[in-house]
Design an enzyme around this catalytic site. Structure first.
Site, PDB file in Angstrom:
ATOM      1  N   ASP A   9      11.507   0.925  16.057  1.00 46.74           N
ATOM      2  CA  ASP A   9      12.346   2.051  16.448  1.00 46.74           C
ATOM      3  C   ASP A   9      12.645   2.847  15.173  1.00 46.74           C
ATOM      4  O   ASP A   9      12.559   2.313  14.059  1.00 46.74           O
ATOM      5  CB  ASP A   9      13.632   1.514  17.078  1.00 46.74           C
ATOM      6  CG  ASP A   9      14.684   2.587  17.269  1.00 46.74           C
ATOM      7  OD1 ASP A   9      14.373   3.607  17.912  1.00 46.74           O
ATOM      8  OD2 ASP A   9      15.811   2.406  16.777  1.00 46.74           O
ATOM      9  N   LEU A  10      12.996   4.117  15.318  1.00 49.88           N
ATOM     10  CA  LEU A  10      13.261   4.933  14.133  1.00 49.88           C
ATOM     11  C   LEU A  10      14.748   4.964  13.768  1.00 49.88           C
ATOM     12  O   LEU A  10      15.183   4.273  12.870  1.00 49.88           O
ATOM     13  CB  LEU A  10      12.737   6.357  14.340  1.00 49.88           C
ATOM     14  CG  LEU A  10      11.207   6.508  14.347  1.00 49.88           C
ATOM     15  CD1 LEU A  10      10.812   7.963  14.590  1.00 49.88           C
ATOM     16  CD2 LEU A  10      10.603   6.013  13.041  1.00 49.88           C
ATOM     17  N   ASP A  11      15.530   5.761  14.473  1.00 49.39           N
ATOM     18  CA  ASP A  11      16.925   5.992  14.098  1.00 49.39           C
ATOM     19  C   ASP A  11      17.758   4.715  14.212  1.00 49.39           C
ATOM     20  O   ASP A  11      17.761   4.047  15.242  1.00 49.39           O
ATOM     21  CB  ASP A  11      17.518   7.081  14.978  1.00 49.39           C
ATOM     22  CG  ASP A  11      16.782   8.398  14.808  1.00 49.39           C
ATOM     23  OD1 ASP A  11      17.006   9.060  13.787  1.00 49.39           O
ATOM     24  OD2 ASP A  11      15.974   8.728  15.689  1.00 49.39           O
ATOM     25  N   THR A  43       9.817   5.199  19.897  1.00 54.98           N
ATOM     26  CA  THR A  43      11.043   5.949  19.675  1.00 54.98           C
ATOM     27  C   THR A  43      11.395   6.841  20.858  1.00 54.98           C
ATOM     28  O   THR A  43      10.523   7.193  21.664  1.00 54.98           O
ATOM     29  CB  THR A  43      10.892   6.827  18.397  1.00 54.98           C
ATOM     30  OG1 THR A  43      12.070   7.609  18.205  1.00 54.98           O
ATOM     31  CG2 THR A  43       9.701   7.759  18.508  1.00 54.98           C
ATOM     32  N   GLY A  44      12.643   7.214  20.930  1.00 55.06           N
ATOM     33  CA  GLY A  44      13.060   8.202  21.909  1.00 55.06           C
ATOM     34  C   GLY A  44      12.747   9.613  21.454  1.00 55.06           C
ATOM     35  O   GLY A  44      12.796  10.557  22.241  1.00 55.06           O
ATOM     36  N   LYS A 195      10.334   1.932  26.514  1.00 50.36           N
ATOM     37  CA  LYS A 195       9.460   1.649  25.377  1.00 50.36           C
ATOM     38  C   LYS A 195       8.558   0.448  25.674  1.00 50.36           C
ATOM     39  O   LYS A 195       7.406   0.405  25.245  1.00 50.36           O
ATOM     40  CB  LYS A 195      10.285   1.370  24.128  1.00 50.36           C
ATOM     41  CG  LYS A 195      11.064   2.567  23.608  1.00 50.36           C
ATOM     42  CD  LYS A 195      11.857   2.191  22.357  1.00 50.36           C
ATOM     43  CE  LYS A 195      12.679   3.359  21.849  1.00 50.36           C
ATOM     44  NZ  LYS A 195      13.425   3.028  20.624  1.00 50.36           N
ATOM     45  N   ASP A 218      18.014  -1.110  17.767  1.00 50.61           N
ATOM     46  CA  ASP A 218      19.456  -1.133  17.517  1.00 50.61           C
ATOM     47  C   ASP A 218      20.292  -0.574  18.661  1.00 50.61           C
ATOM     48  O   ASP A 218      21.500  -0.736  18.675  1.00 50.61           O
ATOM     49  CB  ASP A 218      19.788  -0.322  16.258  1.00 50.61           C
ATOM     50  CG  ASP A 218      19.627   1.178  16.469  1.00 50.61           C
ATOM     51  OD1 ASP A 218      18.535   1.616  16.909  1.00 50.61           O
ATOM     52  OD2 ASP A 218      20.589   1.916  16.220  1.00 50.61           O
ATOM     53  N   ASN A 221      18.537   2.153  24.274  1.00 50.82           N
ATOM     54  CA  ASN A 221      17.169   2.439  24.712  1.00 50.82           C
ATOM     55  C   ASN A 221      16.150   1.436  24.173  1.00 50.82           C
ATOM     56  O   ASN A 221      14.942   1.592  24.411  1.00 50.82           O
ATOM     57  CB  ASN A 221      16.759   3.865  24.333  1.00 50.82           C
ATOM     58  CG  ASN A 221      16.743   4.112  22.837  1.00 50.82           C
ATOM     59  OD1 ASN A 221      17.349   3.379  22.065  1.00 50.82           O
ATOM     60  ND2 ASN A 221      16.055   5.157  22.422  1.00 50.82           N
TER      61      ASN A 221
END
Length: 268
Positions: A9-11, A43-44, A195, A218, A221
């Site tokens: 995941d990114l953020d 990622t979203g 995801k 985290d 999502n």
């Protein structure tokens, strides 16, 4: 060691709070690739807002964007892109129904076109990454095609109220999730998407079994992804509900949690 698929995941996970990939985490991910492991992003974010990190990590793998609404391979034009938007009539129904609640804005995305229901400089700045086409105005008038996702910006008080309404009225047609940074957002995508759907498809294409998938997340999502992965890892800065279902918990996104976990687990 057997080939693993490392899903990021990114953020709040790969990225520090200032939206950077730390030098140690980047170095560790390059070591993982050199050791024969695969690294991918889920990622979203739309692709345009994840492309800089895809390039920075020199990835050559497929990517999951919009929480599973877009599954594609930026490096392989022969790879089948899977784009699953929300039906426009459903979006119009949702827009109409949420007007009785307090919210700050509505944002629809059709791949790289962004539709803002209300003009807002901060929201405009947030969605400007990658220089998309941005259109302003009532979504029921401006939005003419099925969007990849619909976002509802609301404060922490009204977000659970709106989500309850979505669950009560629209649950058969949509999935909705919450993310908290830089401000609370409810994301709506087509029913059945997550995801995990994208990761399952990609891992089978790669021939990597579920038990050798390591996924890091985290937020709300990330539930399905963390539950699906053979090794689901929650960041210590993540929400408590995600930590409760994760196989492992690592250090935070600001403490090189990904690097620490991969160093220990994959002996990098």
């Amino acid at each position: 060691m057997n080939e693993h698929l490392i899903v990021l995941d990114l953020d709040g996970t790969l990225l520090t709070d200032d939206k950077k990939i730390s030098s140690l985490t980047k170095e560790t991910l390059f070591k993982a690739k050199q050791a024969g492991h695969q690294v991918m992003i889920a990622t979203g974010r739309p692709f345009r807002a994840s492309l800089p990190y895809y390039k920075e990590l020199e990835l050559t793998t497929p990517i999951v964007n919009f929480n599973g609404a877009l599954i594609h391979h930026p490096k392989n034009p022969m790879w089948k892109t899977i784009h699953t938007p929300v039906d426009l009539s459903v979006v119009h129904d949702v827009v109409e129904s949420v007007h009785k609640y307090e919210y700050d804005n509505l944002i629809a995305e059709v791949m790289d076109d962004v539709y803002l229901h209300r003009e807002d400089e901060k929201v405009h700045e947030m969605f400007n990454m990658g220089s998309p086409n941005i259109l302003m105005g009532d979504l029921k008038q401006t939005l003419k095609e099925n969007p990849t996702s619909l976002l509802i910006q609301a404060d922490d008080v009204n977000t659970p109220i709106i989500r309850k309404h979505l669950q009560d009225v629209h649950a058969e047609l949509i999935e909705h999730r919450r993310w908290g940074a830089p401000f609370p957002i409810i994301e709506i995508v087509h029913k059945g998407l997550s995801k995990a759907i994208g990761i399952d498809f990609i891992s089978k294409e790669m021939g990597i079994p579920r038990e050798r998938i390591i996924a890091f997340g985290d937020e709300d999502n990330d539930f399905e992804m963390i539950d699906y992965a053979g090794i689901g890892v929650a960041m210590s800065n993540g929400i408590d509900d995600l930590k409760n279902i994760a196989n492992e918990i690592t250090l935070s996104n600001n403490e090189d949690g990904i690097a620490k976990f991969l160093h220990d687990r994959l002996k990098l």
